[in-house]
Design a protein around this motif. Structure first.
Motif, PDB file in Angstrom:
ATOM      1  N   HIS B 190     -13.020   5.312  46.807  1.00 33.82           N
ATOM      2  CA  HIS B 190     -12.970   6.495  47.658  1.00 33.82           C
ATOM      3  C   HIS B 190     -12.426   6.142  49.041  1.00 33.82           C
ATOM      4  O   HIS B 190     -11.582   6.835  49.595  1.00 33.82           O
ATOM      5  CB  HIS B 190     -14.384   7.064  47.765  1.00 33.82           C
ATOM      6  N   ASP B 191     -12.905   5.028  49.595  1.00 35.37           N
ATOM      7  CA  ASP B 191     -12.533   4.693  50.971  1.00 35.37           C
ATOM      8  C   ASP B 191     -11.176   4.008  51.059  1.00 35.37           C
ATOM      9  O   ASP B 191     -10.389   4.294  51.960  1.00 35.37           O
ATOM     10  CB  ASP B 191     -13.594   3.778  51.598  1.00 35.37           C
ATOM     11  N   ASP B 192     -10.902   3.070  50.177  1.00 35.72           N
ATOM     12  CA  ASP B 192      -9.632   2.351  50.230  1.00 35.72           C
ATOM     13  C   ASP B 192      -9.412   1.645  48.897  1.00 35.72           C
ATOM     14  O   ASP B 192      -9.958   0.572  48.650  1.00 35.72           O
ATOM     15  CB  ASP B 192      -9.638   1.330  51.376  1.00 35.72           C
ATOM     16  N   GLU B 193      -8.611   2.285  48.054  1.00 42.31           N
ATOM     17  CA  GLU B 193      -8.478   1.792  46.690  1.00 42.31           C
ATOM     18  C   GLU B 193      -7.806   0.421  46.624  1.00 42.31           C
ATOM     19  O   GLU B 193      -8.215  -0.440  45.837  1.00 42.31           O
ATOM     20  CB  GLU B 193      -7.692   2.801  45.849  1.00 42.31           C
ATOM     21  N   ASP B 194      -6.802   0.212  47.476  1.00 40.23           N
ATOM     22  CA  ASP B 194      -6.102  -1.077  47.447  1.00 40.23           C
ATOM     23  C   ASP B 194      -7.049  -2.214  47.807  1.00 40.23           C
ATOM     24  O   ASP B 194      -7.061  -3.263  47.161  1.00 40.23           O
ATOM     25  CB  ASP B 194      -4.928  -1.079  48.439  1.00 40.23           C
ATOM     26  N   VAL B 195      -7.837  -2.002  48.850  1.00 41.61           N
ATOM     27  CA  VAL B 195      -8.766  -3.036  49.273  1.00 41.61           C
ATOM     28  C   VAL B 195      -9.827  -3.260  48.191  1.00 41.61           C
ATOM     29  O   VAL B 195     -10.192  -4.398  47.893  1.00 41.61           O
ATOM     30  CB  VAL B 195      -9.435  -2.659  50.616  1.00 41.61           C
ATOM     31  N   ALA B 196     -10.299  -2.171  47.581  1.00 36.30           N
ATOM     32  CA  ALA B 196     -11.290  -2.310  46.512  1.00 36.30           C
ATOM     33  C   ALA B 196     -10.755  -3.226  45.418  1.00 36.30           C
ATOM     34  O   ALA B 196     -11.448  -4.136  44.957  1.00 36.30           O
ATOM     35  CB  ALA B 196     -11.629  -0.931  45.943  1.00 36.30           C
ATOM     36  N   GLU B 197      -9.508  -2.992  45.031  1.00 34.12           N
ATOM     37  CA  GLU B 197      -8.902  -3.806  43.977  1.00 34.12           C
ATOM     38  C   GLU B 197      -8.831  -5.273  44.408  1.00 34.12           C
ATOM     39  O   GLU B 197      -9.169  -6.173  43.640  1.00 34.12           O
ATOM     40  CB  GLU B 197      -7.497  -3.257  43.662  1.00 34.12           C
ATOM     41  N   PRO B 431     -11.894  -1.892  56.677  1.00 27.38           N
ATOM     42  CA  PRO B 431     -13.232  -1.795  56.101  1.00 27.38           C
ATOM     43  C   PRO B 431     -13.351  -0.507  55.284  1.00 27.38           C
ATOM     44  O   PRO B 431     -12.552   0.410  55.458  1.00 27.38           O
ATOM     45  CB  PRO B 431     -14.137  -1.728  57.329  1.00 27.38           C
ATOM     46  N   PHE B 432     -14.354  -0.458  54.392  1.00 24.82           N
ATOM     47  CA  PHE B 432     -14.671   0.799  53.718  1.00 24.82           C
ATOM     48  C   PHE B 432     -15.426   1.644  54.727  1.00 24.82           C
ATOM     49  O   PHE B 432     -16.561   1.346  55.090  1.00 24.82           O
ATOM     50  CB  PHE B 432     -15.520   0.548  52.472  1.00 24.82           C
ATOM     51  N   ARG B 433     -14.777   2.712  55.182  1.00 23.59           N
ATOM     52  CA  ARG B 433     -15.264   3.386  56.376  1.00 23.59           C
ATOM     53  C   ARG B 433     -16.568   4.135  56.175  1.00 23.59           C
ATOM     54  O   ARG B 433     -17.311   4.365  57.111  1.00 23.59           O
ATOM     55  CB  ARG B 433     -14.199   4.368  56.883  1.00 23.59           C
ATOM     56  N   GLU B 434     -16.831   4.549  54.955  1.00 19.99           N
ATOM     57  CA  GLU B 434     -18.043   5.345  54.735  1.00 19.99           C
ATOM     58  C   GLU B 434     -19.213   4.479  54.282  1.00 19.99           C
ATOM     59  O   GLU B 434     -20.284   4.984  53.992  1.00 19.99           O
ATOM     60  CB  GLU B 434     -17.770   6.433  53.699  1.00 19.99           C
ATOM     61  N   LEU B 435     -18.999   3.175  54.168  1.00 19.04           N
ATOM     62  CA  LEU B 435     -20.087   2.278  53.798  1.00 19.04           C
ATOM     63  C   LEU B 435     -20.535   1.513  55.031  1.00 19.04           C
ATOM     64  O   LEU B 435     -19.723   1.195  55.898  1.00 19.04           O
ATOM     65  CB  LEU B 435     -19.627   1.288  52.718  1.00 19.04           C
ATOM     66  N   THR B 436     -21.823   1.180  55.097  1.00 22.48           N
ATOM     67  CA  THR B 436     -22.301   0.419  56.243  1.00 22.48           C
ATOM     68  C   THR B 436     -21.704  -0.981  56.205  1.00 22.48           C
ATOM     69  O   THR B 436     -21.168  -1.419  55.187  1.00 22.48           O
ATOM     70  CB  THR B 436     -23.828   0.276  56.217  1.00 22.48           C
ATOM     71  N   VAL B 437     -21.813  -1.688  57.330  1.00 18.64           N
ATOM     72  CA  VAL B 437     -21.304  -3.050  57.416  1.00 18.64           C
ATOM     73  C   VAL B 437     -21.921  -3.903  56.313  1.00 18.64           C
ATOM     74  O   VAL B 437     -21.238  -4.642  55.600  1.00 18.64           O
ATOM     75  CB  VAL B 437     -21.614  -3.632  58.810  1.00 18.64           C
ATOM     76  N   ARG B 438     -23.226  -3.742  56.128  1.00 19.73           N
ATOM     77  CA  ARG B 438     -23.911  -4.540  55.107  1.00 19.73           C
ATOM     78  C   ARG B 438     -23.381  -4.202  53.707  1.00 19.73           C
ATOM     79  O   ARG B 438     -23.102  -5.100  52.915  1.00 19.73           O
ATOM     80  CB  ARG B 438     -25.408  -4.260  55.173  1.00 19.73           C
ATOM     81  N   ASP B 439     -23.219  -2.891  53.445  1.00 21.97           N
ATOM     82  CA  ASP B 439     -22.720  -2.502  52.123  1.00 21.97           C
ATOM     83  C   ASP B 439     -21.297  -2.992  51.889  1.00 21.97           C
ATOM     84  O   ASP B 439     -20.911  -3.311  50.767  1.00 21.97           O
ATOM     85  CB  ASP B 439     -22.790  -0.978  51.955  1.00 21.97           C
ATOM     86  N   ASN B 440     -20.503  -3.022  52.960  1.00 18.75           N
ATOM     87  CA  ASN B 440     -19.152  -3.567  52.851  1.00 18.75           C
ATOM     88  C   ASN B 440     -19.184  -4.996  52.322  1.00 18.75           C
ATOM     89  O   ASN B 440     -18.437  -5.352  51.415  1.00 18.75           O
ATOM     90  CB  ASN B 440     -18.482  -3.565  54.227  1.00 18.75           C
ATOM     91  N   VAL B 441     -20.057  -5.803  52.900  1.00 19.30           N
ATOM     92  CA  VAL B 441     -20.105  -7.214  52.521  1.00 19.30           C
ATOM     93  C   VAL B 441     -20.773  -7.372  51.152  1.00 19.30           C
ATOM     94  O   VAL B 441     -20.342  -8.164  50.315  1.00 19.30           O
ATOM     95  CB  VAL B 441     -20.829  -8.033  53.605  1.00 19.30           C
ATOM     96  N   THR B 442     -21.823  -6.582  50.924  1.00 18.03           N
ATOM     97  CA  THR B 442     -22.506  -6.638  49.617  1.00 18.03           C
ATOM     98  C   THR B 442     -21.523  -6.341  48.494  1.00 18.03           C
ATOM     99  O   THR B 442     -21.518  -6.996  47.444  1.00 18.03           O
ATOM    100  CB  THR B 442     -23.652  -5.606  49.580  1.00 18.03           C
TER     101      THR B 442
END
Lengths: 285, 584
Positions: B190-197, B431-442
């Motif tokens: 949802h936030d950034d498909e390229d980065v997710a991949e 960063p995934f903008r809608e996720l918290t910093v912690r969730d980004n790293v998790t």
């Protein structure tokens, strides 16, 4: 499947072009607000039907010539468009939410139409309806010809405005990168009012054409949404000539399919065409 | 509420509602509640793909309709018992979704409104085919003769209970998916498909899975609805009403919460019923429109938007453990081994990549040795970032090979490259903008090279947040970070993937001198733990302090390689940076 003769086929292509022009005209305003303002305006269809009913009313009750009614309708619609843009700017509505808000407007306008003109079908009996020209072996009905001319004139006008005038260039710049355009002195807000008002006025013109050539009912508002969205996306949102070109492609392909097979098969052709285009078209879409 | 609490309350509420038919209320109530459950299923199932991943579908009506006509055909024509048709209806809808998804999800361009339009077009095509073939043929299908098994006191309670059971199952699925790996991946998409991949999320498979699941549920709902209305027509089934209504309901309720669409569905169904049933049908419709406008204007995130942050925080609560000392990133070569003779970790051979005629990389050949820091230099537009994008799998190379730890990785999907042990950062943090910093790293820890379970990933995330000194900001959204912190977030995400090789794309650009110093210390720390690093950098001071070797690119070609001091003196390098000497 039996191949029709050249006359029938020619008539089919011609009616495809005419209905395609109406598609293009309905898609024009939608495309401009989508591409230039980032709004997906479902209420555009309801506005067009409101325009159609107003034309119908002024022509039957007020006894005006349908074409003259547009002079009265256009400024009012422009104001409606400006008001809507004010609301969108005031609340910073996102593109997805613009869909919802304008759906709300659609429902409200539908209700207003139903309350005033009832849910019955209405058809405008103007002097134009019965006139037909004969060109060679083909019949050209006047209302459709008028629609075609209005669609061409407005699409070309919008195209020239966007391409050759300073206002148009500023609009395109503001659509591409609002902060940078603003830094170069483009007054984004005023341009947005202009686009939104203009698009609403075009909806009024589309309404005039709907009144001339179609049967009106409040429920019909939803009947056009699918195909017009297809036309807008195929033409590329924000491009003034796109909807007309895409509309004619879809209109002709539908009409030819109807002539060659059964009329009810028509949507398969146009939408399959659209799906293929979306998947295969390289670059921007 | 704890996950367990949510499931228990779902079960309790469902059990209580299941007793309603025994009260002997007029059938009207059961029909009304049936409609509520019906819309809860459609809206919630839509949300599993569209709300979680942001791929807004306008084609939910097609899959609902596929279910309607599967049951109608099987039950009316082939006399298959009603209940047996329901799994088939779900399966057909899911297969249809898979067919659409297999094509559509492959095309990177088809996102946002294009996906919405495509799914809408699928609806019209399917409707036309059904209208013109014996499946319907035009007049519609009558189902009044189909026998309906009786659960509870009457036939209407059969529909009530079926819809209730399906609504329960759908909500449970939406809840479980949201917390599971699939849901985390969809939120990242949802936030950034390229980065997710690039973080290791198998985006293509996840989108397909979510689409199929979502449509299967809609198909089953369609199967039940076919008999509920007992006469189905193409016009009614495939109208724009279904897709539009589910979108409205979900956004009204809030698309990021598993229960949001259900709330929206309940509110809108109740409004419709309350206002359209009586004498005020027309005015009632307008009221629905007004309510919708007001809610969206004043609560753009939906009714459930506010609870979002709290819910994410509640999902944690395990984190009081003091993070241990940073562990080695990976068991690579000992840090002080003589690097010149260390084996190559990454071998790039004759790599070519062109964009519409511009040759971005031309026969690039280079090795990255285990445990070293390789500085990658070159003027702007020399192909450094393209090289990183090709190695991390974002772009497919036109020719040439990339061998990582003895395995060819050129052209394989980015998430598999990420899992094999390559992590990257972005020059402009993404960063995934809608996720918290912690969730980004998790998320990076869950999907990266280590593919940890969620609790393990959360512990891993805490460790790297401490390492990058972001622990104080762990529960903030990335928008609340300054540039320096965002760059460190990029680093924390990359490290949480436990990579053997880290590609750092201009981590230092835009930082002030003291921030650069702290970042240099951090990178030295990372290398001391044994990771191999490729450093794309313009800050020469930092490159000379960090790099064991340097490779210089110009116009997509390697023009020099070797020890930093020697390379910087080479005439070709000087020319590339400063231009040719005047006397030449």
């Amino acid at each position: 499947m039996n191949l029709p003769g050249p006359t029938l086929l020619g008539q089919a292509v011609l009616s495809g072009i005419f209905i395609g022009a109406l598609y293009g005209l309905l898609g024009l305003g939608l495309s401009l607000t989508w591409g230039l303002l980032g709004q997906i305006n479902l209420a555009h269809f309801a506005l067009a039907f409101l325009g159609a009913y107003l034309t119908y009313h002024l022509a039957t009750v007020g006894g005006l010539d349908p074409l003259v009614t547009f002079v009265l309708i256009a400024p009012g619609f422009f104001a409606l468009g400006v008001a809507m843009q004010w609301l969108f700017a005031r609340f910073r509505v996102s593109p997805l939410n613009s869909l919802l808000v304008t759906f709300g407007f659609t429902v409200i306008i539908e209700t207003v139409i139903q309350a005033i003109w009832t849910a019955d079908f209405r058809r405008l009996d103007s002097g134009y309806g019965d006139v037909k020209f004969r060109v060679g072996t083909l019949f050209v009905p006047l209302p459709e010809l008028l629609t075609f001319c209005i669609a061409i004139a407005l699409s070309l006008g919008a195209w020239a405005l966007l391409r050759y005038t300073d206002i148009g260039r500023s609009m395109r710049a503001a659509a591409e990168d609002p902060p940078i355009a603003a830094a170069f002195g483009v007054d984004e807000r005023r341009l947005a009012y202009l686009v939104s008002g203009g698009a609403a006025a075009v909806a009024g013109a589309a309404g005039l054409c709907l009144a001339l050539s179609q049967t009106l009912a409040p429920s019909q508002i939803y009947a056009w949404i699918g195909v017009i969205f297809a036309v807008v996306m195929m033409g590329g949102p924000g491009r003034a000539l796109g909807p007309l070109a895409a509309g004619i492609v879809i209109g002709v392909s539908e009409a030819v399919t109807m002539a060659v097979t059964a009329p009810s098969w028509a949507p398969v052709v146009s939408f399959s065409l659209l799906i293929l285009l979306l998947i295969a078209r390289p670059g921007k879409a | 509420m704890s996950p367990r609490g949510v499931v228990i309350s779902l079960v309790v509420v469902t059990a209580a509602l299941a007793a309603v038919p025994l009260l002997g209320l007029p059938a009207f109530y059961e029909s009304f509640l049936y409609l509520v459950f019906h819309w809860i299923v459609l809206a919630t199932s839509w949300n599993i793909l569209s709300g979680y991943s942001g791929y807004i579908s306008f084609g939910h009506g097609a899959f609902f309709g596929a279910g309607v006509y599967t049951t109608a055909t099987l039950a009316a024509r082939y006399e298959v018992p009603f209940l047996w048709t329901l799994p088939v209806a779900g399966a057909i809808a899911a297969v249809l979704a898979l067919c659409v998804g297999l094509v559509v999800f492959r095309v990177r361009r088809v996102r946002g409104e294009l996906f919405a339009l495509l799914t809408l077009a699928v609806t019209f095509v399917l409707a036309t085919i059904i209208l013109n073939t014996p499946i319907d043929g035009g007049p519609g299908v009558y189902l009044s003769a189909v026998p309906i098994p009786k659960f509870g006191p009457s036939v209407s309670s059969t529909f009530y209970l079926l819809a209730l059971a399906l609504a329960f199952a759908t909500l449970l699925i939406a809840f479980v998916v949201r917390r599971a790996r699939l849901g985390r991946g969809l939120f990242a998409i949802h936030d950034d498909e390229d980065v997710a991949e690039v973080m290791g999320v198998p985006t293509y498979r996840f989108k397909l899975a979510a689409f199929a699941l979502s449509c299967a549920l809609a198909g089953i709902a369609g199967g039940i609805h076919a008999l509920f209305v007992s006469y189905v027509t193409v016009g009614e089934t495939f109208s724009i009403t279904v897709p539009l209504t589910v979108v409205l309901m979900s956004i009204l309720g809030g698309t990021r919460h598993w229960a949001g669409p259900a709330i929206g569905a309940t509110v809108i169904t109740a409004l419709m019923y309350a206002f359209t049933a009586g004498d005020y049908a027309i005015a009632g419709k307008a009221v629905v429109g007004v309510v919708l406008i007001l809610v969206i204007l004043f609560m753009p995130q939906g009714l459930f938007g506010r609870w979002r942050r709290g819910d994410d925080a509640a999902a944690r609560g395990v984190e009081a453990v003091t993070p241990s000392q940073p562990q080695p990133v990976a068991e690579a070569a000992a840090p002080d081994a003589p690097r010149a003779r260390a084996p190559a970790l990454l071998e790039i051979r004759d790599l070519d990549k062109a964009f519409e005629g511009v040759q971005a990389l031309r026969r690039v050949t280079l090795d990255v040795r285990e445990g070293e820091v390789l500085g990658l230099l070159g003027p702007n537009g020399s192909g450094k970032s393209t090289l990183i994008n090709v190695v991390s799998g974002h772009y497919r190379p036109d020719a040439g090979g990339i061998v990582f730890r003895g395995r060819e990785i050129a052209g394989i999907p980015a998430h598999r490259i990420a899992r094999s042990g390559i992590a990257r950062t972005y020059q402009i943090p993404r960063p995934f903008r809608e996720l918290t910093v912690r969730d980004n790293v998790t998320l990076a820890a869950m999907f990266g090279g280590a593919t940890l379970s969620r609790p393990a990933a959360e512990r891993e995330a805490a460790r790297w947040l401490e390492f990058t000194q972001l622990d104080a900001k762990a529960d903030a959204l990335p928008d609340a970070l300054n540039l320096h912190q965002r760059k460190f977030l990029e680093l924390a995400r990359a490290l949480a993937m436990r990579p053997q090789l880290v590609l750092l794309d201009e981590v230092l650009s835009g930082l002030n001198p003291s921030e650069i110093d702290s970042a240099v210390l951090l990178i030295q720390d990372i290398r001391r733990q044994g990771a191999t690093i490729v450093l794309v950098e313009h800050v020469m001071r930092a490159v000379l302090a960090l790099a064991d070797r340097i490779v210089v690119l110009n116009h997509g070609e390697v023009i020099a390689a070797g020890a930093p001091a020697a390379v910087m003196r080479e005439p070709a390098v000087v020319t590339a940076y400063l231009g040719a000497p005047i006397h030449a």
